[in-house]
Design a protein around this motif. Structure first.
Motif, mmCIF file in Angstrom:
data_model
loop_
_atom_site.group_PDB
_atom_site.id
_atom_site.type_symbol
_atom_site.label_atom_id
_atom_site.label_comp_id
_atom_site.label_asym_id
_atom_site.label_seq_id
_atom_site.Cartn_x
_atom_site.Cartn_y
_atom_site.Cartn_z
ATOM 1 N N LEU A 4 12.968 -33.913 83.064
ATOM 2 C CA LEU A 4 12.266 -34.974 83.777
ATOM 3 C C LEU A 4 12.154 -36.222 82.912
ATOM 4 O O LEU A 4 12.027 -36.141 81.696
ATOM 5 C CB LEU A 4 10.866 -34.500 84.170
ATOM 6 N N LEU A 5 12.187 -37.351 83.572
ATOM 7 C CA LEU A 5 12.021 -38.637 82.904
ATOM 8 C C LEU A 5 10.666 -39.198 83.326
ATOM 9 O O LEU A 5 10.397 -39.351 84.524
ATOM 10 C CB LEU A 5 13.141 -39.600 83.309
ATOM 11 N N VAL A 6 9.807 -39.467 82.355
ATOM 12 C CA VAL A 6 8.495 -40.052 82.620
ATOM 13 C C VAL A 6 8.555 -41.503 82.152
ATOM 14 O O VAL A 6 8.949 -41.776 81.019
ATOM 15 C CB VAL A 6 7.378 -39.283 81.883
ATOM 16 N N GLU A 64 1.632 -48.024 86.910
ATOM 17 C CA GLU A 64 1.857 -46.661 87.383
ATOM 18 C C GLU A 64 2.774 -45.903 86.436
ATOM 19 O O GLU A 64 3.687 -46.481 85.847
ATOM 20 C CB GLU A 64 2.506 -46.670 88.771
ATOM 21 N N ILE A 65 2.517 -44.606 86.339
ATOM 22 C CA ILE A 65 3.382 -43.707 85.589
ATOM 23 C C ILE A 65 4.186 -42.927 86.622
ATOM 24 O O ILE A 65 3.630 -42.408 87.594
ATOM 25 C CB ILE A 65 2.561 -42.750 84.706
ATOM 26 N N HIS A 66 5.487 -42.867 86.420
ATOM 27 C CA HIS A 66 6.379 -42.178 87.351
ATOM 28 C C HIS A 66 7.061 -41.018 86.639
ATOM 29 O O HIS A 66 7.323 -41.081 85.441
ATOM 30 C CB HIS A 66 7.446 -43.140 87.887
ATOM 31 N N MET A 67 7.371 -39.980 87.411
ATOM 32 C CA MET A 67 8.121 -38.845 86.883
ATOM 33 C C MET A 67 9.216 -38.520 87.895
ATOM 34 O O MET A 67 8.941 -38.374 89.083
ATOM 35 C CB MET A 67 7.210 -37.637 86.678
ATOM 36 N N ALA A 68 10.443 -38.422 87.403
ATOM 37 C CA ALA A 68 11.582 -38.134 88.267
ATOM 38 C C ALA A 68 12.590 -37.291 87.501
ATOM 39 O O ALA A 68 12.616 -37.311 86.266
ATOM 40 C CB ALA A 68 12.233 -39.447 88.722
ATOM 41 N N PRO A 69 13.423 -36.549 88.225
ATOM 42 C CA PRO A 69 14.478 -35.791 87.530
ATOM 43 C C PRO A 69 15.374 -36.727 86.724
ATOM 44 O O PRO A 69 15.702 -37.821 87.166
ATOM 45 C CB PRO A 69 15.259 -35.144 88.678
ATOM 46 N N ALA A 70 15.723 -36.294 85.530
ATOM 47 C CA ALA A 70 16.630 -37.068 84.669
ATOM 48 C C ALA A 70 18.032 -36.548 84.923
ATOM 49 O O ALA A 70 18.447 -35.546 84.349
ATOM 50 C CB ALA A 70 16.234 -36.923 83.213
ATOM 51 N N GLU A 71 18.720 -37.203 85.807
ATOM 52 C CA GLU A 71 20.074 -36.764 86.167
ATOM 53 C C GLU A 71 20.996 -36.879 84.962
ATOM 54 O O GLU A 71 21.015 -37.881 84.270
ATOM 55 C CB GLU A 71 20.609 -37.600 87.332
ATOM 56 N N GLY A 72 21.744 -35.810 84.715
ATOM 57 C CA GLY A 72 22.689 -35.810 83.603
ATOM 58 C C GLY A 72 22.026 -35.751 82.241
ATOM 59 O O GLY A 72 22.670 -35.993 81.223
ATOM 60 N N GLY A 73 20.753 -35.437 82.200
ATOM 61 C CA GLY A 73 20.041 -35.373 80.925
ATOM 62 C C GLY A 73 20.570 -34.254 80.055
ATOM 63 O O GLY A 73 20.982 -33.202 80.537
ATOM 64 N N ASP A 125 -5.385 -36.773 78.301
ATOM 65 C CA ASP A 125 -5.474 -35.435 78.864
ATOM 66 C C ASP A 125 -5.048 -35.429 80.325
ATOM 67 O O ASP A 125 -4.306 -34.546 80.764
ATOM 68 C CB ASP A 125 -6.908 -34.915 78.720
ATOM 69 N N ALA A 126 -5.499 -36.418 81.090
ATOM 70 C CA ALA A 126 -5.142 -36.489 82.509
ATOM 71 C C ALA A 126 -3.632 -36.671 82.692
ATOM 72 O O ALA A 126 -3.011 -36.013 83.536
ATOM 73 C CB ALA A 126 -5.903 -37.626 83.187
ATOM 74 N N VAL A 127 -3.026 -37.547 81.891
ATOM 75 C CA VAL A 127 -1.582 -37.786 82.002
ATOM 76 C C VAL A 127 -0.793 -36.533 81.620
ATOM 77 O O VAL A 127 0.130 -36.124 82.331
ATOM 78 C CB VAL A 127 -1.150 -38.989 81.135
#
Length: 142
Positions: free
Chosen positions: A111-113, A121-130, A93-95
């Motif tokens: 976004l890419l998780v 750590e869990i990271h989230m960043a824009p998925a360029e060219g997705g 739920d938190a994630v």
């Protein structure tokens, strides 16, 4: 809509898992790491039974058995590898809340998780060219 019909969902749902037979330390890893993952995935999807297959190194199916998902926590605990399903649900739920909040701050952005095991750590960043939005649009009925 105020309601969702579940009659289109096949019942009972099964989850299939196939892996090499485990021995020694692999058994404790299965109870400690695999069972919680299998339980959470199955619980969230409404899957009541896991169908577990053992395969040879060439991929030949050697053995199949069914395990009710509800038994996984007890099986792990009996093997000395207890885990708490409530903690798993709280973490999930938190994630998902964190992902939803991040996505709301970047509407329309794919976004890419990712998970980094070394730092846990869990990271989230824009998925360029997705191209996920385009691929989904092709697959889903309009």
């Amino acid at each position: 809509a105020d309601a969702m019909h579940t009659s289109a969902i096949p019942s009972p749902l099964l989850q299939l898992r196939c892996r090499m037979p485990v021995h020694g330390k692999g058994v404790s890893v299965m109870y400690k790491e695999k069972h919680p993952r299998w339980w959470l995935q199955s619980f969230l999807a409404g899957v009541a039974t896991l169908v577990l297959g053992a395969r040879s190194h060439t991929g030949q199916l050697l053995k199949v058995h069914e395990v009710p998902v509800q038994l996984l926590p007890g099986l792990s605990a009996n093997a000395g590898q207890p885990w708490d399903p409530n903690l798993l649900l709280g973490f999930g739920d938190a994630v998902l809340s964190w992902i939803a909040a991040g996505a709301a701050q970047q509407p329309g952005q794919q976004l890419l998780v990712s998970y980094q095991p070394s730092s846990q750590e869990i990271h989230m960043a824009p998925a360029e060219g997705g191209s996920m939005a385009q691929r989904l649009a092709q697959l889903l009925p309009q």
